[in-house]
Design an enzyme around this catalytic site. Structure first.
Site, short mmCIF file in Angstrom:
data_model
loop_
_atom_site.label_atom_id
_atom_site.label_comp_id
_atom_site.label_asym_id
_atom_site.label_seq_id
_atom_site.Cartn_x
_atom_site.Cartn_y
_atom_site.Cartn_z
N SER A 129 5.54 -30.54 -1.66
CA SER A 129 5.71 -28.98 -2.24
C SER A 129 4.42 -28.57 -2.45
CB SER A 129 6.17 -29.20 -3.96
OG SER A 129 5.84 -27.87 -4.43
N TYR B 105 6.73 -32.66 -12.34
CA TYR B 105 6.84 -32.41 -10.90
C TYR B 105 5.91 -32.44 -10.02
CZ TYR B 105 9.19 -29.60 -7.11
OH TYR B 105 9.29 -29.20 -5.88
N1 NAD Z 1 12.78 -24.28 -3.29
C1 NAD Z 1 11.72 -24.38 -3.53
O1 NAD Z 1 10.93 -23.34 -3.61
C2 NAD Z 1 11.13 -25.61 -3.28
C3 NAD Z 1 9.56 -25.51 -3.12
C4 NAD Z 1 8.64 -26.72 -2.86
C5 NAD Z 1 9.37 -27.78 -2.77
N2 NAD Z 1 10.92 -27.85 -2.59
C6 NAD Z 1 11.35 -29.12 -2.57
O2 NAD Z 1 12.49 -29.03 -1.50
C7 NAD Z 1 13.46 -29.88 -1.85
C8 NAD Z 1 14.81 -29.24 -1.66
O3 NAD Z 1 14.76 -28.53 -2.87
P1 NAD Z 1 15.95 -27.49 -3.01
O4 NAD Z 1 15.21 -26.12 -3.31
O5 NAD Z 1 16.54 -27.06 -1.73
O6 NAD Z 1 16.75 -27.92 -4.22
P2 NAD Z 1 18.23 -27.75 -4.53
O7 NAD Z 1 18.23 -28.23 -6.04
O8 NAD Z 1 18.99 -26.68 -3.89
O9 NAD Z 1 18.77 -29.00 -3.66
C9 NAD Z 1 18.28 -30.59 -3.96
C10 NAD Z 1 19.53 -31.41 -3.65
O10 NAD Z 1 19.23 -32.60 -3.92
C11 NAD Z 1 20.19 -33.24 -4.33
N3 NAD Z 1 19.71 -34.62 -5.25
C12 NAD Z 1 19.24 -34.33 -6.47
N4 NAD Z 1 19.44 -35.71 -7.23
C13 NAD Z 1 19.48 -36.51 -6.25
C14 NAD Z 1 19.85 -37.97 -6.05
N5 NAD Z 1 19.36 -38.73 -7.17
N6 NAD Z 1 20.10 -38.19 -5.06
C15 NAD Z 1 20.61 -37.65 -3.80
N7 NAD Z 1 20.43 -36.33 -3.94
C16 NAD Z 1 19.90 -35.83 -5.18
C17 NAD Z 1 20.86 -32.16 -5.29
O11 NAD Z 1 22.43 -32.80 -5.62
C18 NAD Z 1 20.75 -30.94 -4.29
O12 NAD Z 1 21.85 -30.94 -3.38
C19 NAD Z 1 13.03 -30.69 -2.95
O13 NAD Z 1 12.19 -32.00 -2.54
C20 NAD Z 1 12.07 -29.90 -3.61
O14 NAD Z 1 11.27 -30.67 -4.42
C21 NAD Z 1 11.54 -26.66 -3.02
#
Ligand code: NAD
Length: 253
Positions: free
Chosen positions: A143, A156
């Site tokens: 991130s 986080y």
């Molecule tokens: N959306 C953003 O703006 C953003 C920004 C920076 C980083 N990220 C990173 O991108 C990645 C995806 O995020 P997103 O926004 O798509 O989130 P999201 O919440 O839409 O999706 C995350 C997925 O991970 C799954 N998950 C959670 N805990 C789990 C576990 N213990 N085992 C297996 N699966 C599990 C959830 O069920 C979900 O389907 C993450 O690593 C997040 O930290 C997202």
């Protein structure tokens, strides 16, 4: 577009958001995709979306914070697909909403268990398998918080610093066995996790979007997916231990 025909790709957290976008992109490029998530309904939905355009997607339930789940996951993917060519460690839980003194211990433990230990456990199993094959590429989803902290996101942010540390050190360890490991630092990407964070943000949505990108829009899961596929491709064959920001220029300012 990459041609990943006859390749096997595993994406964790592929039942939603960025992980789903990456799974769809691998499938469009011809890979057999192991869609993994703790959320069965979300994972199965991603598989249906892949099958709708004739792609090859299969669901594997897994909680990445549990060592037994992760070793069973990699074993099952290799048994079914014959190899593991690419892995994207994307599963994570979102930001806490309290200032550090008020963060419950259980929240710290869960964020670290999924975001740090989960990536560690996945890397262990994936590297072991790829070492046997003598090749493979792994991308960890970090991130922009790994570079720039935000209000009320201490745990986080710490977890994403750890993802960079794991990526860079594992890249050194694995290079000699033919495995490339890199990371992506997404900025504000339009997903359910971001929606939840925006709901809790004291500033308005538009102000946050303005602050988080140079171009006045959120990123899309597809933006991150393109970077992930490039990092897995042979076009990135001289790229090791790197973290690619996909952030609409957020880190520039
Ligand atoms: N959306 C953003 O703006 C953003 C920004 C920076 C980083 N990220 C990173 O991108 C990645 C995806 O995020 P997103 O926004 O798509 O989130 P999201 O919440 O839409 O999706 C995350 C997925 O991970 C799954 N998950 C959670 N805990 C789990 C576990 N213990 N085992 C297996 N699966 C599990 C959830 O069920 C979900 O389907 C993450 O690593 C997040 O930290 C997202």
């Amino acid at each position: 577009m990459q041609d990943f025909s006859n390749k096997s790709a595993l994406v964790t957290g592929a039942g939603s958001g960025i992980g789903r976008g990456i799974a769809l992109a691998f499938a469009r490029a011809g890979a057999r995709v192991a869609v993994s998530d703790i959320d069965v309904a979300g994972g199965e939905q991603t598989v249906r979306m892949i099958q709708a355009f004739g792609g090859a997607g299969h669901f594997y339930p897994c909680d990445v914070s549990r060592a037994g789940d992760v070793s069973a996951l990699v074993a099952a993917v290799v048994k079914d697909a014959g190899s593991l060519d690419f892995a994207v460690n994307n599963a994570a839980v979102g930001v806490e909403t309290d200032a550090l003194p008020d963060v419950p211990e259980a929240v710290f433990d869960r964020i670290m268990a999924v975001n740090v230990k989960g990536v560690f456990l996945c890397l262990q199993q994936q590297i072991k398998q790829m070492a046997q094959q003598g090749r493979g590429a792994i991308v960890n989803i970090a991130s922009v918080n790994a570079y720039r902290p935000q209000n009320r996101q201490s745990v986080y942010t710490a977890s994403k610093h750890a993802v960079l540390g794991l990526t860079r050190n594992a890249a050194i360890d694995a290079a000699s066995i033919g495995v490339r490991i890199n990371a992506i630092a997404p900025g504000a990407i339009d997903t359910p996790m971001l929606e939840a964070a925006l709901r809790n943000a004291p500033a308005g949505r538009d102000q946050i979007i303005d602050k988080m990108s140079l171009i006045g829009r959120l990123g899309l899961p597809e933006d991150v997916a393109k970077a992930a596929l490039w990092l897995c491709s042979d076009d990135a064959s001289f790229t090791y231990g790197h973290t690619l920001a996909v952030d609409g220029g957020y880190l520039v300012r």
